[in-house]
Design a protein around this motif. Sequence first.
Motif, mmCIF file in Angstrom:
data_model
loop_
_atom_site.group_PDB
_atom_site.id
_atom_site.type_symbol
_atom_site.label_atom_id
_atom_site.label_comp_id
_atom_site.label_asym_id
_atom_site.label_seq_id
_atom_site.Cartn_x
_atom_site.Cartn_y
_atom_site.Cartn_z
ATOM 1 N N ALA A 12 -2.633 3.084 -60.616
ATOM 2 C CA ALA A 12 -1.295 3.008 -60.017
ATOM 3 C C ALA A 12 -0.224 3.009 -61.108
ATOM 4 O O ALA A 12 -0.331 2.280 -62.095
ATOM 5 N N TYR A 16 0.562 -1.550 -56.245
ATOM 6 C CA TYR A 16 0.335 -2.342 -55.022
ATOM 7 C C TYR A 16 0.030 -3.768 -55.476
ATOM 8 O O TYR A 16 -0.936 -4.001 -56.190
ATOM 9 N N SER A 102 -13.648 -0.603 -57.459
ATOM 10 C CA SER A 102 -13.765 -0.765 -56.007
ATOM 11 C C SER A 102 -13.041 0.378 -55.298
ATOM 12 O O SER A 102 -13.435 0.785 -54.209
ATOM 13 N N GLY A 135 -7.450 -2.148 -50.929
ATOM 14 C CA GLY A 135 -6.160 -1.479 -50.717
ATOM 15 C C GLY A 135 -5.991 -0.215 -51.540
ATOM 16 O O GLY A 135 -5.544 0.819 -51.042
ATOM 17 N N SER A 136 -6.381 -0.288 -52.810
ATOM 18 C CA SER A 136 -6.165 0.857 -53.690
ATOM 19 C C SER A 136 -7.145 1.997 -53.392
ATOM 20 O O SER A 136 -6.897 3.141 -53.782
ATOM 21 N N SER A 184 -8.613 -9.631 -57.189
ATOM 22 C CA SER A 184 -7.235 -9.200 -56.926
ATOM 23 C C SER A 184 -6.743 -9.774 -55.597
ATOM 24 O O SER A 184 -5.568 -10.138 -55.470
ATOM 25 N N MET A 188 -3.437 -11.967 -55.393
ATOM 26 C CA MET A 188 -2.276 -11.528 -54.603
ATOM 27 C C MET A 188 -1.827 -12.650 -53.662
ATOM 28 O O MET A 188 -0.629 -12.886 -53.485
ATOM 29 N N ASP A 275 -3.777 -3.141 -65.003
ATOM 30 C CA ASP A 275 -4.023 -3.622 -63.643
ATOM 31 C C ASP A 275 -4.605 -5.035 -63.669
ATOM 32 O O ASP A 275 -4.331 -5.789 -64.596
ATOM 33 N N ALA A 276 -5.396 -5.378 -62.669
ATOM 34 C CA ALA A 276 -5.916 -6.746 -62.569
ATOM 35 C C ALA A 276 -7.135 -6.904 -63.469
ATOM 36 O O ALA A 276 -8.257 -7.107 -63.017
HETATM 37 O O1 PMV Z 1 -7.348 -2.534 -54.321
HETATM 38 P P1 PMV Z 1 -7.381 -3.886 -54.896
HETATM 39 O O2 PMV Z 1 -7.457 -4.960 -53.877
HETATM 40 O O3 PMV Z 1 -8.440 -4.039 -55.960
HETATM 41 O O4 PMV Z 1 -5.972 -4.147 -55.658
HETATM 42 C C1 PMV Z 1 -5.559 -3.362 -56.749
HETATM 43 C C2 PMV Z 1 -4.305 -3.853 -57.337
HETATM 44 C C3 PMV Z 1 -3.882 -3.188 -58.649
HETATM 45 O O5 PMV Z 1 -4.925 -2.421 -59.209
HETATM 46 C C4 PMV Z 1 -3.519 -4.262 -59.654
HETATM 47 C C5 PMV Z 1 -2.654 -2.308 -58.436
HETATM 48 C C6 PMV Z 1 -2.894 -0.997 -57.753
HETATM 49 O O6 PMV Z 1 -1.966 -0.518 -57.085
HETATM 50 O O7 PMV Z 1 -3.981 -0.410 -57.887
#
Ligand code: PMV
Length: 320
Positions: A12, A16, A102, A135-136, A184, A188, A275-276
Amino acid sequence: MQAVAQAQPNIALIKYWGKRDVDRNLPAVDSLSVTLDSLWTRMSLEFDGQLQHDALEVNGVAAPAMLQRVSHCLDLVAGTDRAFARVESKSNFPIAAGLASSASAFAALVVAADDAAGSGHGKSALARLAGAASGSAARSLFAGFVELTAGDTRIEVCSISDCASWPLEIVVAVTAEGPKPVSSTEAMIRSARTSPFYSSWLEQQAADLQIARDAVQQNDFAKLAAVAEHNCLKMHSVMWGSRPPIVYWNQATIACMETIRALQADGHGVFFTIDAGPQLKAVCLPEAGGAVRAALDQTSGVLKTLHSGLGQGARLLEPE
Ligand code: PMV
């Protein structure tokens, strides 16, 4: 009843961070990403009426901890009356360490499950189902530059520019390979509950996204660099301001940021995002890719670097 699919992670540029609805995993903000090409997850899946439960292997090792999320995702794609499935996931990059594993895993999973079950969901529906798991992941269904719009009840995802229109490159500096200390999702939720900066994060996202979208459409690298670094550091500021704080960086992450600043001062077309997890992702103009990778390879604490162009969305492969 059997299918193989491949998806690549996405990175990203406008992040997100935050959930509008935790149960339905709906993002609180829109985001914009690039889909990679040389890092991949391949997911082989077989529905088998003889099985007594779902079974998951990740890189050849049984992975019971992740099974519940995978089973739930399969239920969403194929229905709860489906046969149990044997699922094998292989990735050519470190998993669960802020490298969006993921995202590629669930994007590949929904495509494979849809085909194996003959469900016939379209791509937008599959993106929503992948997004319900991670989400991503919704963004990895699509190629090139991808925008995710977070509606009140569902997301919309589309590619806003293809790989050939602006062939940027990504260098990932891997600074640690273990799983991340806080997921994450948990991070969040904690950010939304405790960070004094969370509300301004939400308020400013539409403006950041508009600038980034314009930059992509105009191939304006300096504009994209400025807004993407700002958006990334803002997301981490939200986390640092949470209680207890969430800090995903290590010393090498900071050393990599200094390397990027030095490259920028020398006139190279590069910016960073994180990112995370502790990995730094450098986004580069094609002519800068080699110098950026060499400089990150020399940076103290970097274990290895990975280099990728932009790539396609999740797709079926021929079974081996
Ligand atoms: O998709 P998740 O729940 O792993 O969240 C991803 C969050 C970030 O990678 C930090 C930002 C993003 O938009 O991918």
